[in-house]
Design a protein around this motif. Structure first.
Motif, PDB file in Angstrom:
ATOM      1  N   ALA A  12       0.817  -1.209   0.000  1.00  0.00           N
ATOM      2  CA  ALA A  12       0.000   0.000   0.000  1.00  0.00           C
ATOM      3  C   ALA A  12       0.854   1.263   0.000  1.00  0.00           C
ATOM      4  O   ALA A  12       2.025   1.258   0.373  1.00  0.00           O
ATOM      5  CB  ALA A  12      -0.928   0.010   1.208  1.00  0.00           C
ATOM      6  N   THR A  13       0.222   2.360  -0.402  1.00  0.00           N
ATOM      7  CA  THR A  13       0.805   3.693  -0.277  1.00  0.00           C
ATOM      8  C   THR A  13       0.268   4.336   0.991  1.00  0.00           C
ATOM      9  O   THR A  13      -0.932   4.293   1.262  1.00  0.00           O
ATOM     10  CB  THR A  13       0.435   4.567  -1.485  1.00  0.00           C
ATOM     11  N   ILE A  15      -0.198   7.857   2.763  1.00  0.00           N
ATOM     12  CA  ILE A  15      -0.246   9.278   2.401  1.00  0.00           C
ATOM     13  C   ILE A  15      -0.421  10.126   3.655  1.00  0.00           C
ATOM     14  O   ILE A  15      -1.236   9.805   4.522  1.00  0.00           O
ATOM     15  CB  ILE A  15      -1.441   9.570   1.465  1.00  0.00           C
ATOM     16  N   PHE A  96      -5.570  10.704  -3.412  1.00  0.00           N
ATOM     17  CA  PHE A  96      -5.845   9.309  -3.756  1.00  0.00           C
ATOM     18  C   PHE A  96      -5.647   9.064  -5.253  1.00  0.00           C
ATOM     19  O   PHE A  96      -5.176   7.991  -5.657  1.00  0.00           O
ATOM     20  CB  PHE A  96      -7.265   8.929  -3.345  1.00  0.00           C
ATOM     21  N   CYS A  99      -2.338   7.814  -6.564  1.00  0.00           N
ATOM     22  CA  CYS A  99      -1.893   6.493  -6.130  1.00  0.00           C
ATOM     23  C   CYS A  99      -2.466   5.401  -7.024  1.00  0.00           C
ATOM     24  O   CYS A  99      -3.543   5.547  -7.601  1.00  0.00           O
ATOM     25  CB  CYS A  99      -2.343   6.227  -4.690  1.00  0.00           C
ATOM     26  N   ALA A 103      -4.308   2.378  -0.708  1.00  0.00           N
ATOM     27  CA  ALA A 103      -3.716   3.583  -0.127  1.00  0.00           C
ATOM     28  C   ALA A 103      -4.426   3.924   1.175  1.00  0.00           C
ATOM     29  O   ALA A 103      -5.638   3.742   1.301  1.00  0.00           O
ATOM     30  CB  ALA A 103      -3.810   4.754  -1.102  1.00  0.00           C
ATOM     31  N   PRO A 148      -8.303   3.157  -4.848  1.00  0.00           N
ATOM     32  CA  PRO A 148      -8.551   4.599  -4.729  1.00  0.00           C
ATOM     33  C   PRO A 148      -9.518   5.105  -5.793  1.00  0.00           C
ATOM     34  O   PRO A 148      -9.347   4.842  -6.982  1.00  0.00           O
ATOM     35  CB  PRO A 148      -7.154   5.203  -4.908  1.00  0.00           C
TER      36      PRO A 148
END
Length: 247
Positions: A12-13, A15, A96, A99, A103, A148
């Motif tokens: 995952a990202t 943020i 979002f 990405c 996320a 996202p």
């Protein structure tokens, strides 16, 4: 492959949506009792603690979506992306949109956040999953999406008492399985700051309060949140009584 903390890397990202800690532009609700310069130092400490937690959390990508310019407070290992113009819903949606894949987005107003609090939303999310971190004031401090989709954010009224309820209902209406993270207090007022510092007394944020020239009223020690075992939650339709939340 291992992450910054030496553990396995999540796909995952992670943020962080934030403002650069510039006097007069951040934490304006802390003035008074704090001066704009003190409020900016508190904001910088809050952001630094948040980024420390992000770096210690396994993630494929760590992204700071920033309103303003990076400063010496920015540690290595964090990618910076400028925030777009527009309302908060538009800025979160754009973050979002930057990405691919799962996320999780958080703000800079919860310096008590830890890798343990973030981990459930980053551990192999299933298709159609969303993660929601409710804030004490009726908003949210975290939002995670397996896929996202900016349309899940656009048009949600932000920084009002019903923000969290409306955002969560938007996720349910999209057919997502919404799983809930721990409830946290975000820092909007001087009292919030004292309560959060009591939850995380060893971080930069707590030290920034004691280092300031203003002595705020001593707040009672709050019970620290626990990550617990997140579970799916049915839609919430009742009114919220907490105050507004804004990043």
């Amino acid at each position: 492959m291992t992450g910054a903390a030496g553990g396995p890397v999540s796909g995952a990202t992670l943020i962080v949506l934030a403002k650069a800690p510039v006097p007069g532009r951040v934490k304006t609700r802390l003035t008074p009792p704090y001066t704009p310069e003190e409020a900016a130092r508190i904001a910088e400490a809050s952001l630094a603690d948040t980024l420390d937690a992000v770096l210690a959390t396994p993630a494929r990508r760590r992204l700071l979506v920033l309103d303003g310019e990076p400063g010496p407070w920015l540690p290595p290992g964090i990618e910076v992306l400028p925030q777009c113009a527009g309302g908060l819903d538009e800025r979160i949606a754009a973050a979002f949109a930057a990405c691919t894949g799962p996320a999780l987005l958080i703000g800079m107003d919860t310096p008590q956040v830890t890798p343990a609090l973030l981990a459930p939303a980053l551990a192999d999310p299933g298709p159609g999953d969303a993660w929601f971190g409710p804030a004490e004031d009726g908003g949210f401090w975290a939002l995670g999406l397996t896929e996202p989709d900016p349309s899940l954010l656009l048009g949600v009224p932000m920084s009002v008492a019903e923000t969290g309820r409306v955002q969560r209902q938007r996720l349910y209406d999209a057919g997502l399985t919404v799983r809930v993270l721990a409830r946290l207090r975000d820092v909007d007022t001087a009292r919030d700051a004292q309560l959060v510092a009591a939850e995380a007394p060893h971080g930069r944020f707590a030290r920034s309060l004691t280092a300031g020239s203003v002595t705020a009223a001593r707040a009672p020690v709050a019970e620290p949140p626990t990550a617990g075992s997140p579970t799916a939650e049915p839609p919430t339709t009742g009114p919220l009584t907490a105050g507004p939340r804004a990043w």
